[in-house]
Motif scaffolding. Sequence first.
Motif, PDB file in Angstrom:
ATOM      1  N   LEU A  74     -17.008 -77.464  13.579  1.00 57.60           N
ATOM      2  CA  LEU A  74     -15.899 -78.029  12.807  1.00 57.60           C
ATOM      3  C   LEU A  74     -15.869 -79.542  13.007  1.00 57.60           C
ATOM      4  O   LEU A  74     -15.841 -80.001  14.156  1.00 57.60           O
ATOM      5  CB  LEU A  74     -14.552 -77.457  13.286  1.00 57.60           C
ATOM      6  N   PRO A  75     -15.860 -80.310  11.937  1.00 54.73           N
ATOM      7  CA  PRO A  75     -15.716 -81.761  12.115  1.00 54.73           C
ATOM      8  C   PRO A  75     -14.303 -82.104  12.567  1.00 54.73           C
ATOM      9  O   PRO A  75     -13.329 -81.507  12.082  1.00 54.73           O
ATOM     10  CB  PRO A  75     -15.988 -82.312  10.712  1.00 54.73           C
ATOM     11  N   VAL A  76     -14.179 -83.038  13.507  1.00 60.55           N
ATOM     12  CA  VAL A  76     -12.864 -83.510  13.957  1.00 60.55           C
ATOM     13  C   VAL A  76     -12.541 -84.831  13.256  1.00 60.55           C
ATOM     14  O   VAL A  76     -11.508 -84.981  12.620  1.00 60.55           O
ATOM     15  CB  VAL A  76     -12.844 -83.686  15.490  1.00 60.55           C
ATOM     16  N   ASP A  77     -13.449 -85.786  13.403  1.00 63.76           N
ATOM     17  CA  ASP A  77     -13.328 -87.077  12.711  1.00 63.76           C
ATOM     18  C   ASP A  77     -14.740 -87.663  12.635  1.00 63.76           C
ATOM     19  O   ASP A  77     -15.718 -86.949  12.847  1.00 63.76           O
ATOM     20  CB  ASP A  77     -12.322 -88.005  13.431  1.00 63.76           C
ATOM     21  N   ASP A  78     -14.845 -88.960  12.372  1.00 69.01           N
ATOM     22  CA  ASP A  78     -16.179 -89.562  12.229  1.00 69.01           C
ATOM     23  C   ASP A  78     -16.990 -89.475  13.521  1.00 69.01           C
ATOM     24  O   ASP A  78     -18.219 -89.429  13.496  1.00 69.01           O
ATOM     25  CB  ASP A  78     -16.057 -91.044  11.831  1.00 69.01           C
ATOM     26  N   ASP A  79     -16.300 -89.446  14.676  1.00 65.05           N
ATOM     27  CA  ASP A  79     -16.993 -89.535  15.964  1.00 65.05           C
ATOM     28  C   ASP A  79     -17.116 -88.214  16.706  1.00 65.05           C
ATOM     29  O   ASP A  79     -17.955 -88.082  17.601  1.00 65.05           O
ATOM     30  CB  ASP A  79     -16.240 -90.523  16.876  1.00 65.05           C
ATOM     31  N   LEU A  80     -16.242 -87.249  16.395  1.00 71.44           N
ATOM     32  CA  LEU A  80     -16.168 -86.015  17.191  1.00 71.44           C
ATOM     33  C   LEU A  80     -16.348 -84.772  16.338  1.00 71.44           C
ATOM     34  O   LEU A  80     -15.974 -84.751  15.157  1.00 71.44           O
ATOM     35  CB  LEU A  80     -14.794 -85.918  17.873  1.00 71.44           C
ATOM     36  N   LEU A  81     -16.902 -83.731  16.948  1.00 70.42           N
ATOM     37  CA  LEU A  81     -16.982 -82.421  16.288  1.00 70.42           C
ATOM     38  C   LEU A  81     -16.729 -81.330  17.316  1.00 70.42           C
ATOM     39  O   LEU A  81     -16.813 -81.574  18.525  1.00 70.42           O
ATOM     40  CB  LEU A  81     -18.342 -82.230  15.615  1.00 70.42           C
ATOM     41  N   LEU A  82     -16.429 -80.136  16.810  1.00 69.56           N
ATOM     42  CA  LEU A  82     -16.274 -78.954  17.653  1.00 69.56           C
ATOM     43  C   LEU A  82     -17.452 -78.030  17.388  1.00 69.56           C
ATOM     44  O   LEU A  82     -17.884 -77.880  16.248  1.00 69.56           O
ATOM     45  CB  LEU A  82     -14.960 -78.241  17.341  1.00 69.56           C
TER      46      LEU A  82
END
Length: 188
Positions: free
Chosen positions: A10-18
């Motif tokens: 799952l994308p969180v934002d431009d910098d982070l994902l799950l």
Amino acid sequence: MQTAFHVPRLPVDDDLLLRPWHIGDLPLVREAAEDAYIPLVTTVPSPYTHDEGVAFLARQEERALRRTGYPFVVAEVAGDRGLGTVGLWPNATDTGRAALGYWVAGSARGRGVAAAALRTVCSWALDDLGFERLELYVEPWNTASRKTAVQAGFSYEGLHRAWQSVGGERRDMMSYSRLATDLAETVD
Ligand SMILES: CC(C)(COP(=O)(O)OP(=O)(O)OC[C@H]1O[C@@H](n2cnc3c(N)ncnc32)[C@H](O)[C@@H]1OP(=O)(O)O)[C@@H](O)C(=O)NCCC(=O)NCCS
């Protein structure tokens, strides 16, 4: 036989994902093992050994296989370094309700990683999985976690006295919830 839970990316934002846990997350488990609090409220092994770290990773996979829950790692998009975790744990008897837990490695704290990851998992749990009530529990002293919960759209409900054994003693826990009927625009 029911199929295993699928832990998606799952994308969180431009910098982070799950994403699911993988063997490259051993350094994250090692760092968490050195934290004063994380091993008290999780199955992170302390003291850390390589074998115990691998066994921890196997337990995360097993939780999805046995349909106990969805264990996510929150990782950097660039380089895939694991920074922490959010777990979604459906209630065994009430299909509309699930609990959440989270932690972030000490070296990755201070930039709101947990709130961003928690918001993403909650939206997925409410919108895609159809849960109606999400809940989590925080010790009163844990200001960082209390703020994380509120920043992810949770409301404080009350204090459960001696709710949980932590480090061998019963501790009070503050209860927070987020409902599918809560206004989405206030949190996302
Ligand atoms: C709770 C936790 C996941 C938050 O990590 P994080 O996402 O890096 O959170 P941050 O460090 O960005 O802090 C979130 C907020 O709490 C505040 N905060 C952090 N530490 C604090 C402290 N010791 N005292 C007061 N406020 C604090 C931050 O200033 C921030 O507030 P702001 O957004 O208004 O500026 C992390 O501290 C952790 O893993 N703790 C150990 C495990 C744990 O407690 N898990 C939760 C169990 S319920």
